[in-house]
Design an enzyme around this catalytic site. Structure first.
Site, PDB file in Angstrom:
ATOM      1  N   PRO A  11       0.683  -1.369   0.061  1.00  0.00           N
ATOM      2  CA  PRO A  11       0.390   0.321  -0.132  1.00  0.00           C
ATOM      3  C   PRO A  11       0.454   1.634  -0.191  1.00  0.00           C
ATOM      4  O   PRO A  11       1.260   1.110   1.076  1.00  0.00           O
ATOM      5  CB  PRO A  11      -0.927  -0.402   0.973  1.00  0.00           C
ATOM      6  CG  PRO A  11      -0.470  -1.433   1.883  1.00  0.00           C
ATOM      7  CD  PRO A  11       0.679  -1.755   1.210  1.00  0.00           C
ATOM      8  N   ASN A  12      -0.035   1.909  -1.164  1.00  0.00           N
ATOM      9  CA  ASN A  12       0.645   3.524  -0.842  1.00  0.00           C
ATOM     10  C   ASN A  12       2.430   3.761  -1.553  1.00  0.00           C
ATOM     11  O   ASN A  12       2.224   5.196  -1.586  1.00  0.00           O
ATOM     12  CB  ASN A  12       0.626   4.455   0.167  1.00  0.00           C
ATOM     13  CG  ASN A  12      -0.104   4.700   1.302  1.00  0.00           C
ATOM     14  OD1 ASN A  12      -1.328   4.795   1.018  1.00  0.00           O
ATOM     15  ND2 ASN A  12      -0.428   3.498   2.846  1.00  0.00           N
ATOM     16  N   ARG A  19       5.496  11.107  -2.617  1.00  0.00           N
ATOM     17  CA  ARG A  19       4.606  10.475  -1.116  1.00  0.00           C
ATOM     18  C   ARG A  19       5.918  11.043   0.230  1.00  0.00           C
ATOM     19  O   ARG A  19       6.559  10.363  -0.365  1.00  0.00           O
ATOM     20  CB  ARG A  19       4.387   8.583  -0.943  1.00  0.00           C
ATOM     21  CG  ARG A  19       3.817   8.461   0.473  1.00  0.00           C
ATOM     22  CD  ARG A  19       3.782   6.919   0.611  1.00  0.00           C
ATOM     23  NE  ARG A  19       4.169   6.978   1.656  1.00  0.00           N
ATOM     24  CZ  ARG A  19       4.131   5.165   1.947  1.00  0.00           C
ATOM     25  NH1 ARG A  19       4.417   4.702   1.216  1.00  0.00           N
ATOM     26  NH2 ARG A  19       4.185   5.264   3.477  1.00  0.00           N
ATOM     27  N   TYR A  24      11.318   9.135   1.361  1.00  0.00           N
ATOM     28  CA  TYR A  24      10.847   8.181   0.560  1.00  0.00           C
ATOM     29  C   TYR A  24      11.550   8.613  -1.358  1.00  0.00           C
ATOM     30  O   TYR A  24      11.976   7.731  -1.989  1.00  0.00           O
ATOM     31  CB  TYR A  24       9.725   7.721   0.021  1.00  0.00           C
ATOM     32  CG  TYR A  24       9.245   6.818   1.525  1.00  0.00           C
ATOM     33  CD1 TYR A  24       9.866   6.148   1.444  1.00  0.00           C
ATOM     34  CD2 TYR A  24       7.989   7.991   1.898  1.00  0.00           C
ATOM     35  CE1 TYR A  24       8.952   4.915   2.258  1.00  0.00           C
ATOM     36  CE2 TYR A  24       7.468   7.119   3.198  1.00  0.00           C
ATOM     37  CZ  TYR A  24       7.449   5.431   3.504  1.00  0.00           C
ATOM     38  OH  TYR A  24       7.440   4.782   4.452  1.00  0.00           O
ATOM     39  N   ASN A  73       8.221  -5.493  -1.065  1.00  0.00           N
ATOM     40  CA  ASN A  73       8.161  -3.867   0.088  1.00  0.00           C
ATOM     41  C   ASN A  73       7.189  -4.402   0.431  1.00  0.00           C
ATOM     42  O   ASN A  73       5.625  -3.520  -0.318  1.00  0.00           O
ATOM     43  CB  ASN A  73       8.650  -3.058  -1.108  1.00  0.00           C
ATOM     44  CG  ASN A  73       7.972  -1.780  -0.087  1.00  0.00           C
ATOM     45  OD1 ASN A  73       8.155  -1.894   1.355  1.00  0.00           O
ATOM     46  ND2 ASN A  73       9.273  -1.157  -0.190  1.00  0.00           N
ATOM     47  N   ALA A  76       3.217  -0.862   5.037  1.00  0.00           N
ATOM     48  CA  ALA A  76       2.682  -1.065   6.636  1.00  0.00           C
ATOM     49  C   ALA A  76       2.577  -2.277   7.064  1.00  0.00           C
ATOM     50  O   ALA A  76       1.849  -2.879   8.154  1.00  0.00           O
ATOM     51  CB  ALA A  76       1.776  -0.061   6.329  1.00  0.00           C
ATOM     52  N   HIS A  79       4.047  -4.989   9.081  1.00  0.00           N
ATOM     53  CA  HIS A  79       4.024  -5.077  10.530  1.00  0.00           C
ATOM     54  C   HIS A  79       2.563  -5.176  11.595  1.00  0.00           C
ATOM     55  O   HIS A  79       2.889  -5.225  12.496  1.00  0.00           O
ATOM     56  CB  HIS A  79       4.132  -2.979  10.841  1.00  0.00           C
ATOM     57  CG  HIS A  79       5.339  -1.960  10.221  1.00  0.00           C
ATOM     58  ND1 HIS A  79       6.729  -3.330  10.474  1.00  0.00           N
ATOM     59  CD2 HIS A  79       5.102  -1.155   8.936  1.00  0.00           C
ATOM     60  CE1 HIS A  79       7.619  -1.811   9.369  1.00  0.00           C
ATOM     61  NE2 HIS A  79       6.279  -1.336   9.046  1.00  0.00           N
ATOM     62  N   ASP A  86       1.429 -15.867   6.074  1.00  0.00           N
ATOM     63  CA  ASP A  86       1.246 -16.782   6.040  1.00  0.00           C
ATOM     64  C   ASP A  86       1.178 -17.242   3.917  1.00  0.00           C
ATOM     65  O   ASP A  86       1.692 -17.564   3.231  1.00  0.00           O
ATOM     66  CB  ASP A  86      -0.189 -17.390   5.897  1.00  0.00           C
ATOM     67  CG  ASP A  86      -0.691 -17.707   7.048  1.00  0.00           C
ATOM     68  OD1 ASP A  86       0.474 -17.534   8.194  1.00  0.00           O
ATOM     69  OD2 ASP A  86      -1.654 -17.338   8.464  1.00  0.00           O
ATOM     70  N   GLU A  97      13.356  -8.935   0.231  1.00  0.00           N
ATOM     71  CA  GLU A  97      11.969  -7.930   1.180  1.00  0.00           C
ATOM     72  C   GLU A  97      13.510  -6.893   1.986  1.00  0.00           C
ATOM     73  O   GLU A  97      14.301  -6.333   1.205  1.00  0.00           O
ATOM     74  CB  GLU A  97      11.667  -8.310   2.540  1.00  0.00           C
ATOM     75  CG  GLU A  97      11.116  -7.394   3.226  1.00  0.00           C
ATOM     76  CD  GLU A  97      11.143  -7.829   4.545  1.00  0.00           C
ATOM     77  OE1 GLU A  97      11.005  -9.061   5.087  1.00  0.00           O
ATOM     78  OE2 GLU A  97      10.617  -6.349   5.793  1.00  0.00           O
ATOM     79  N   HIS A  99      13.316  -2.053   1.961  1.00  0.00           N
ATOM     80  CA  HIS A  99      12.078  -1.103   2.260  1.00  0.00           C
ATOM     81  C   HIS A  99      13.202  -0.185   1.437  1.00  0.00           C
ATOM     82  O   HIS A  99      14.081   0.398   2.342  1.00  0.00           O
ATOM     83  CB  HIS A  99      12.197  -0.881   3.892  1.00  0.00           C
ATOM     84  CG  HIS A  99      10.692  -2.846   3.728  1.00  0.00           C
ATOM     85  ND1 HIS A  99      10.045  -2.416   3.992  1.00  0.00           N
ATOM     86  CD2 HIS A  99      11.588  -3.664   4.915  1.00  0.00           C
ATOM     87  CE1 HIS A  99       9.622  -3.238   4.861  1.00  0.00           C
ATOM     88  NE2 HIS A  99      10.192  -4.309   5.271  1.00  0.00           N
ATOM     89  N   SER A 101      12.612   2.758   3.584  1.00  0.00           N
ATOM     90  CA  SER A 101      13.409   3.544   4.167  1.00  0.00           C
ATOM     91  C   SER A 101      14.286   3.067   5.899  1.00  0.00           C
ATOM     92  O   SER A 101      14.004   1.517   5.260  1.00  0.00           O
ATOM     93  CB  SER A 101      11.972   4.421   5.384  1.00  0.00           C
ATOM     94  OG  SER A 101      11.861   3.425   5.469  1.00  0.00           O
ATOM     95  N   ARG A 106      12.820   3.667  12.485  1.00  0.00           N
ATOM     96  CA  ARG A 106      11.914   3.796  13.380  1.00  0.00           C
ATOM     97  C   ARG A 106      11.041   3.917  14.211  1.00  0.00           C
ATOM     98  O   ARG A 106      11.806   3.847  14.851  1.00  0.00           O
ATOM     99  CB  ARG A 106      11.137   4.788  11.463  1.00  0.00           C
ATOM    100  CG  ARG A 106      12.152   5.141  10.066  1.00  0.00           C
ATOM    101  CD  ARG A 106      11.546   4.829   8.952  1.00  0.00           C
ATOM    102  NE  ARG A 106       9.916   5.939   8.297  1.00  0.00           N
ATOM    103  CZ  ARG A 106       8.931   5.841   7.785  1.00  0.00           C
ATOM    104  NH1 ARG A 106       9.394   4.583   6.875  1.00  0.00           N
ATOM    105  NH2 ARG A 106       8.213   6.315   7.965  1.00  0.00           N
ATOM    106  N   ARG A 110       6.372   0.198  13.488  1.00  0.00           N
ATOM    107  CA  ARG A 110       7.542  -0.442  12.749  1.00  0.00           C
ATOM    108  C   ARG A 110       8.299  -1.460  13.447  1.00  0.00           C
ATOM    109  O   ARG A 110       9.058  -1.945  11.766  1.00  0.00           O
ATOM    110  CB  ARG A 110       8.187   0.771  11.836  1.00  0.00           C
ATOM    111  CG  ARG A 110       6.771   1.030  11.106  1.00  0.00           C
ATOM    112  CD  ARG A 110       7.818   2.667  10.279  1.00  0.00           C
ATOM    113  NE  ARG A 110       7.313   4.266  10.664  1.00  0.00           N
ATOM    114  CZ  ARG A 110       5.869   4.013   9.489  1.00  0.00           C
ATOM    115  NH1 ARG A 110       5.887   3.367   8.697  1.00  0.00           N
ATOM    116  NH2 ARG A 110       5.366   5.759   8.857  1.00  0.00           N
TER     117      ARG A 110
HETATM  118  C1  DQA Z   1       8.202   1.061   3.666  1.00  0.00           C
HETATM  119  C2  DQA Z   1       8.752   1.237   5.286  1.00  0.00           C
HETATM  120  C3  DQA Z   1       7.551   0.993   5.982  1.00  0.00           C
HETATM  121  O1  DQA Z   1       6.974   0.826   7.462  1.00  0.00           O
HETATM  122  C4  DQA Z   1       6.220   1.706   5.409  1.00  0.00           C
HETATM  123  O2  DQA Z   1       4.604   1.495   5.783  1.00  0.00           O
HETATM  124  C5  DQA Z   1       5.609   2.360   4.137  1.00  0.00           C
HETATM  125  C6  DQA Z   1       6.916   1.504   2.978  1.00  0.00           C
HETATM  126  C7  DQA Z   1       9.738   0.997   3.283  1.00  0.00           C
HETATM  127  O3  DQA Z   1       9.440   0.933   2.368  1.00  0.00           O
HETATM  128  O4  DQA Z   1      10.717   2.444   3.419  1.00  0.00           O
HETATM  129  O5  DQA Z   1       4.598   2.080   3.281  1.00  0.00           O
HETATM  130  O6  DQA Z   1       7.801  -0.579   3.625  1.00  0.00           O
END
Ligand code: DQA
Length: 147
Positions: A11-12, A19, A24, A73, A76, A79, A86, A97, A99, A101, A106, A110
Protein backbone atom coordinates in the site's frame (compact mmCIF):
# COMPACT_ATOMS: atom_id res chain seq x y z
CA UNK A 1 13.35 -20.21 -21.02
CA UNK A 2 13.72 -16.99 -19.02
CA UNK A 3 13.38 -17.20 -15.25
CA UNK A 4 10.57 -15.16 -13.76
CA UNK A 5 10.92 -12.52 -11.06
CA UNK A 6 7.93 -10.78 -9.50
CA UNK A 7 8.39 -7.37 -7.88
CA UNK A 8 5.46 -6.83 -5.53
CA UNK A 9 4.65 -3.57 -3.78
CA UNK A 10 2.16 -2.96 -0.99
CA UNK A 11 0.00 0.00 0.00
CA UNK A 12 0.86 3.58 -0.87
CA UNK A 13 3.96 2.63 -2.84
CA UNK A 14 2.13 3.65 -6.04
CA UNK A 15 2.67 7.22 -4.82
CA UNK A 16 6.44 7.07 -4.32
CA UNK A 17 7.83 10.17 -5.98
CA UNK A 18 5.26 12.45 -4.36
CA UNK A 19 4.46 10.66 -1.06
CA UNK A 20 6.52 12.00 1.90
CA UNK A 21 9.41 12.96 -0.40
CA UNK A 22 11.69 13.73 2.56
CA UNK A 23 11.37 10.06 3.57
CA UNK A 24 11.01 8.27 0.23
CA UNK A 25 12.57 10.62 -2.33
CA UNK A 26 11.17 12.32 -5.40
CA UNK A 27 11.77 9.71 -8.10
CA UNK A 28 8.66 8.04 -9.49
CA UNK A 29 8.92 4.38 -8.43
CA UNK A 30 6.65 3.04 -11.17
CA UNK A 31 8.83 4.57 -13.89
CA UNK A 32 12.02 3.47 -12.13
CA UNK A 33 10.82 -0.15 -11.97
CA UNK A 34 9.79 -0.08 -15.63
CA UNK A 35 13.34 0.96 -16.49
CA UNK A 36 14.72 -1.89 -14.39
CA UNK A 37 12.70 -4.45 -16.35
CA UNK A 38 14.51 -3.26 -19.48
CA UNK A 39 17.94 -3.31 -17.80
CA UNK A 40 17.38 -6.87 -16.51
CA UNK A 41 15.78 -8.26 -19.65
CA UNK A 42 17.53 -11.63 -19.27
CA UNK A 43 14.69 -12.29 -16.80
CA UNK A 44 10.98 -12.04 -17.25
CA UNK A 45 10.04 -9.42 -14.68
CA UNK A 46 6.48 -8.72 -13.57
CA UNK A 47 5.60 -5.72 -11.44
CA UNK A 48 2.51 -5.67 -9.25
CA UNK A 49 1.25 -3.12 -6.75
CA UNK A 50 -1.88 -3.18 -4.62
CA UNK A 51 -3.22 -1.18 -1.73
CA UNK A 52 -5.33 -4.14 -0.65
CA UNK A 53 -4.14 -6.94 1.61
CA UNK A 54 -6.49 -9.51 0.04
CA UNK A 55 -5.35 -8.69 -3.48
CA UNK A 56 -1.72 -9.13 -2.45
CA UNK A 57 -2.56 -12.52 -0.92
CA UNK A 58 -4.48 -13.54 -4.08
CA UNK A 59 -1.56 -12.51 -6.25
CA UNK A 60 0.97 -14.48 -4.15
CA UNK A 61 -1.26 -17.56 -4.28
CA UNK A 62 -1.65 -17.25 -8.05
CA UNK A 63 2.07 -16.98 -8.87
CA UNK A 64 3.37 -19.56 -6.43
CA UNK A 65 3.99 -22.36 -8.94
CA UNK A 66 5.47 -20.19 -11.66
CA UNK A 67 7.98 -17.88 -10.02
CA UNK A 68 11.77 -18.10 -9.69
CA UNK A 69 12.19 -15.18 -7.30
CA UNK A 70 10.08 -12.64 -5.40
CA UNK A 71 11.13 -9.11 -4.48
CA UNK A 72 8.56 -7.60 -2.14
CA UNK A 73 8.07 -4.37 -0.29
CA UNK A 74 5.00 -5.14 1.83
CA UNK A 75 4.97 -1.50 3.06
CA UNK A 76 2.69 -1.04 6.10
CA UNK A 77 1.57 -4.69 5.89
CA UNK A 78 5.09 -5.67 6.96
CA UNK A 79 4.08 -4.68 10.46
CA UNK A 80 0.51 -5.98 10.59
CA UNK A 81 -0.32 -8.75 8.15
CA UNK A 82 -0.35 -12.37 9.26
CA UNK A 83 -2.24 -13.10 6.02
CA UNK A 84 0.64 -11.80 3.92
CA UNK A 85 3.13 -13.69 6.08
CA UNK A 86 1.16 -16.90 5.50
CA UNK A 87 1.04 -16.27 1.75
CA UNK A 88 4.82 -15.82 1.73
CA UNK A 89 5.22 -19.06 3.68
CA UNK A 90 3.63 -20.82 0.68
CA UNK A 91 6.39 -19.77 -1.67
CA UNK A 92 9.19 -22.09 -2.68
CA UNK A 93 11.49 -19.50 -4.21
CA UNK A 94 13.87 -16.96 -2.65
CA UNK A 95 12.18 -13.85 -1.29
CA UNK A 96 13.99 -10.53 -0.98
CA UNK A 97 12.31 -7.91 1.19
CA UNK A 98 12.94 -4.28 0.27
CA UNK A 99 12.25 -1.15 2.31
CA UNK A 100 13.03 2.23 0.85
CA UNK A 101 13.53 3.93 4.21
CA UNK A 102 15.62 2.92 7.24
CA UNK A 103 12.58 1.16 8.65
CA UNK A 104 14.42 -0.52 11.53
CA UNK A 105 15.40 2.92 12.84
CA UNK A 106 11.96 4.51 12.64
CA UNK A 107 8.94 4.49 14.97
CA UNK A 108 8.43 1.65 17.46
CA UNK A 109 5.36 0.36 15.65
CA UNK A 110 7.54 -0.29 12.59
CA UNK A 111 9.85 -2.52 14.61
CA UNK A 112 7.40 -5.40 14.34
CA UNK A 113 8.20 -7.28 11.16
CA UNK A 114 5.87 -10.23 10.48
CA UNK A 115 7.48 -10.99 7.13
CA UNK A 116 11.17 -11.29 7.85
CA UNK A 117 11.19 -14.99 8.80
CA UNK A 118 10.51 -15.75 5.13
CA UNK A 119 12.94 -13.21 3.68
CA UNK A 120 16.13 -14.68 2.33
CA UNK A 121 17.56 -11.18 2.28
CA UNK A 122 16.40 -7.75 3.51
CA UNK A 123 17.48 -4.46 1.95
CA UNK A 124 16.57 -1.21 3.65
CA UNK A 125 17.61 2.45 3.75
CA UNK A 126 18.94 2.52 0.18
CA UNK A 127 16.08 4.55 -1.28
CA UNK A 128 14.45 3.10 -4.39
CA UNK A 129 17.91 1.96 -5.46
CA UNK A 130 17.17 -0.92 -3.04
CA UNK A 131 15.10 -2.56 -5.80
CA UNK A 132 18.11 -2.60 -8.15
CA UNK A 133 20.29 -4.02 -5.39
CA UNK A 134 17.65 -6.70 -4.82
CA UNK A 135 17.57 -7.56 -8.53
CA UNK A 136 21.36 -7.87 -8.60
CA UNK A 137 21.25 -10.18 -5.60
CA UNK A 138 18.45 -12.25 -7.09
CA UNK A 139 20.22 -12.41 -10.46
CA UNK A 140 23.39 -13.68 -8.84
CA UNK A 141 21.42 -16.36 -6.98
CA UNK A 142 19.35 -17.46 -9.97
CA UNK A 143 22.30 -17.57 -12.33
CA UNK A 144 24.20 -19.79 -9.90
CA UNK A 145 21.13 -22.05 -9.59
CA UNK A 146 21.24 -24.42 -12.57
CA UNK A 147 17.66 -25.72 -12.25
C1 DQA B 1 8.28 1.04 3.82
C2 DQA B 1 8.33 1.21 5.36
C3 DQA B 1 6.97 0.93 5.97
O1 DQA B 1 7.03 1.07 7.38
C4 DQA B 1 5.95 1.93 5.44
O2 DQA B 1 4.68 1.66 5.96
C5 DQA B 1 5.93 1.99 3.96
C6 DQA B 1 7.19 1.90 3.22
C7 DQA B 1 9.60 1.42 3.15
O3 DQA B 1 9.72 1.10 1.97
O4 DQA B 1 10.46 2.08 3.74
O5 DQA B 1 4.89 2.20 3.35
O6 DQA B 1 8.05 -0.32 3.55
Amino acid sequence: MKKTIHIINGPNLNLIGTREPEMYGTVNLTKYLDELTVAYSSFEIFIYQSNSEGELVDYLQKIRHQVSGIIINPAAYTHTSIALRDALALQQCPIIEVHISAVSHRENFRQTNLIKDYSWSIIEAKGIEGYRIALDRMKEFLEADRN
